[in-house]
Design a protein around this motif. Structure first.
Motif, PDB file in Angstrom:
ATOM      1  N   ASP A   1       0.836  -1.187   0.000  1.00 29.11           N
ATOM      2  CA  ASP A   1       0.000   0.000   0.000  1.00 29.11           C
ATOM      3  C   ASP A   1       0.881   1.250   0.000  1.00 29.11           C
ATOM      4  O   ASP A   1       1.827   1.362   0.787  1.00 29.11           O
ATOM      5  CB  ASP A   1      -0.899  -0.002   1.244  1.00 29.11           C
ATOM      6  CG  ASP A   1      -1.771   1.237   1.306  1.00 29.11           C
ATOM      7  OD1 ASP A   1      -2.712   1.335   0.502  1.00 29.11           O
ATOM      8  OD2 ASP A   1      -1.473   2.112   2.147  1.00 29.11           O
TER       9      ASP A   1
ATOM     10  N   SER B   1       0.386   4.459   0.822  1.00 26.28           N
ATOM     11  CA  SER B   1       0.383   5.279   2.038  1.00 26.28           C
ATOM     12  C   SER B   1       1.210   4.638   3.147  1.00 26.28           C
ATOM     13  O   SER B   1       2.009   5.306   3.822  1.00 26.28           O
ATOM     14  CB  SER B   1      -1.054   5.486   2.528  1.00 26.28           C
ATOM     15  OG  SER B   1      -1.809   6.171   1.564  1.00 26.28           O
ATOM     16  N   THR B   2       1.058   3.333   3.310  1.00 29.55           N
ATOM     17  CA  THR B   2       1.802   2.618   4.342  1.00 29.55           C
ATOM     18  C   THR B   2       3.294   2.648   4.048  1.00 29.55           C
ATOM     19  O   THR B   2       4.118   2.880   4.955  1.00 29.55           O
ATOM     20  CB  THR B   2       1.326   1.158   4.425  1.00 29.55           C
ATOM     21  OG1 THR B   2      -0.086   1.144   4.665  1.00 29.55           O
ATOM     22  CG2 THR B   2       2.043   0.422   5.539  1.00 29.55           C
TER      23      THR B   2
ATOM     24  N   GLU C   1      -6.436   9.122  -6.880  1.00 29.57           N
ATOM     25  CA  GLU C   1      -5.972   8.188  -5.848  1.00 29.57           C
ATOM     26  C   GLU C   1      -4.534   8.471  -5.463  1.00 29.57           C
ATOM     27  O   GLU C   1      -4.185   8.510  -4.270  1.00 29.57           O
ATOM     28  CB  GLU C   1      -6.119   6.757  -6.354  1.00 29.57           C
ATOM     29  CG  GLU C   1      -7.578   6.322  -6.556  1.00 29.57           C
ATOM     30  CD  GLU C   1      -7.666   4.938  -7.173  1.00 29.57           C
ATOM     31  OE1 GLU C   1      -6.595   4.344  -7.428  1.00 29.57           O
ATOM     32  OE2 GLU C   1      -8.800   4.462  -7.397  1.00 29.57           O
ATOM     33  N   HIS C   2      -3.678   8.681  -6.427  1.00 31.49           N
ATOM     34  CA  HIS C   2      -2.272   8.974  -6.140  1.00 31.49           C
ATOM     35  C   HIS C   2      -2.111  10.358  -5.527  1.00 31.49           C
ATOM     36  O   HIS C   2      -1.246  10.569  -4.670  1.00 31.49           O
ATOM     37  CB  HIS C   2      -1.438   8.861  -7.421  1.00 31.49           C
ATOM     38  CG  HIS C   2      -1.382   7.478  -7.989  1.00 31.49           C
ATOM     39  ND1 HIS C   2      -0.786   6.422  -7.332  1.00 31.49           N
ATOM     40  CD2 HIS C   2      -1.862   6.970  -9.143  1.00 31.49           C
ATOM     41  CE1 HIS C   2      -0.880   5.335  -8.061  1.00 31.49           C
ATOM     42  NE2 HIS C   2      -1.538   5.624  -9.167  1.00 31.49           N
TER      43      HIS C   2
ATOM     44  N   ASP D   1      -4.186  11.870  -3.515  1.00 33.63           N
ATOM     45  CA  ASP D   1      -4.551  11.777  -2.096  1.00 33.63           C
ATOM     46  C   ASP D   1      -3.419  11.182  -1.261  1.00 33.63           C
ATOM     47  O   ASP D   1      -3.169  11.603  -0.126  1.00 33.63           O
ATOM     48  CB  ASP D   1      -5.813  10.913  -1.935  1.00 33.63           C
ATOM     49  CG  ASP D   1      -7.047  11.604  -2.525  1.00 33.63           C
ATOM     50  OD1 ASP D   1      -6.998  12.845  -2.670  1.00 33.63           O
ATOM     51  OD2 ASP D   1      -8.023  10.895  -2.842  1.00 33.63           O
ATOM     52  N   GLU D   2      -2.719  10.213  -1.840  1.00 35.09           N
ATOM     53  CA  GLU D   2      -1.658   9.541  -1.087  1.00 35.09           C
ATOM     54  C   GLU D   2      -0.378  10.354  -1.025  1.00 35.09           C
ATOM     55  O   GLU D   2       0.321  10.372  -0.016  1.00 35.09           O
ATOM     56  CB  GLU D   2      -1.371   8.174  -1.718  1.00 35.09           C
ATOM     57  CG  GLU D   2      -2.551   7.202  -1.628  1.00 35.09           C
ATOM     58  CD  GLU D   2      -2.375   5.999  -2.533  1.00 35.09           C
ATOM     59  OE1 GLU D   2      -1.586   6.099  -3.497  1.00 35.09           O
ATOM     60  OE2 GLU D   2      -3.018   4.965  -2.291  1.00 35.09           O
TER      61      GLU D   2
END
Length: 324
Positions: free
Chosen positions: A18, A20-21, A49-50, A52-53
């Motif tokens: 993931d 973010s992780t 999506e990218h 936001d991360e």
């Protein structure tokens, strides 16, 4: 769509889970490492999506989604946004095809966004993975490798355009009448396309090397300077090609005008030669009764001899004056 993604620790590739992780782990760790995500022709949803991360800058995201941007390097608070014009030379048609590549370089991550088929980055990633020592310098090492790869393609296209230019130049000045002005203009158009990709990148590269906000590793600065040198060389060549093609086109048009003038002189000379027997035959073909020459015994032969003599004299005169 995602083309490839991986985490690099001390230049060694590891699998990426993931995003973010992985970013949290990298930023909490003291070891050298970063995340590299490569995407191609993303949709708005995929890009969101990218975004936001990675927490990308809104203006950079807007440019990336719209596409068709001028080559540039924008420096934000925590991100460097790079737009590059990718070029591909098509051998069959001698055309230069344009694509677009964008990079977001930030804290512990690199995001590459590619539009079009020109210059895939798989080879760049493999070469970097084969050189862990260079890759260990972090996201800026990736940025250097990508920009260097793009500029190397510019240099390869530079060679191809140079060959095309030499062929046209040789044909024009050898007097090849099959060379059309459209061919010269088409090559000039491809050189212009080449300039649009390469020339705007010069100023951003200079600013990148001189901007204190961008923390370039000391060992990478000579590499970026080398890329700038190559880029300047390519741009100088493109400018000279453009000027030379303008001169070649002018020379070609002048040759066409000269050739047309020579053709008109030849036509005029032959018309003048043909006018003499036409005039004499017209005079003696009127069949008036009071024309003494019509009744002379050798009138016909004398008239033919006069026609041939005058025509021959005109022919010799025109040949001496190089009209024929």
């Amino acid at each position: 769509m995602i083309v490839d993604k991986a985490v690099y620790r001390d230049g060694i590739r590891t699998e990426c889970g993931d995003v973010s992780t992985e970013l949290e782990r990298l930023r909490a760790s003291t070891e050298r490492g970063f995340l590299w995500i490569g995407i191609k022709d993303p949709t708005t949803t995929e890009f969101a999506e990218h975004n936001d991360e990675l927490q990308l800058h809104d203006l950079a995201v807007e440019d990336a989604l719209k596409g068709n941007q001028r080559a540039k390097i924008d420096i934000y608070e925590s991100t460097v946004f790079v737009v590059l014009k990718t070029l591909r030379y098509i051998e069959a048609t001698s055309d230069v095809e344009t694509g677009e590549l964008m990079m977001f370089v930030g804290d512990r991550f690199v995001l590459t966004v590619r539009y079009g088929e020109a210059n895939p980055l798989a080879g760049v990633r493999r070469r970097l993975e084969d050189n862990p020592e260079h890759l260990a310098h972090g996201p800026m090492a990736v940025m250097h490798a990508v920009v260097d790869h793009i500029v190397d393609t510019y240099r390869a296209i530079d060679v191809e355009l140079s060959r095309d230019l030499e062929d046209i130049e040789e044909a024009v000045f050898d007097g090849d009448r099959e060379v059309a002005g459209t061919e010269i203009y088409k090559l000039k158009r491809e050189v212009l396309e080449f300039k649009r990709g390469a020339l705007p990148l010069v100023a951003p590269m200079r600013r990148l090397l001189g901007d204190a906000r961008v923390l370039l590793p000391k060992k990478l600065r000579p590499f970026f300077s080398d890329v700038l040198d190559h880029l300047l060389q390519v741009c100088d060549h493109a400018e000279s090609y453009d000027r030379l093609l303008t001169d070649i086109l002018s020379a070609h048009l002048s040759q066409q005008a000269i050739q047309q003038n020579e053709d008109m002189r030849k036509i005029s000379a032959w018309v003048a030669i043909a006018a003499v027997p036409t005039m004499l035959a017209g005079v003696y073909g009127m069949n008036f009764d009071n024309m003494p020459e019509l009744h002379t015994e050798y009138g016909y032969f004398v008239l033919v001899a006069v026609m041939m003599s005058v025509c021959l004299g005109l022919y010799v005169a025109f040949r001496r004056s190089k009209w024929l």
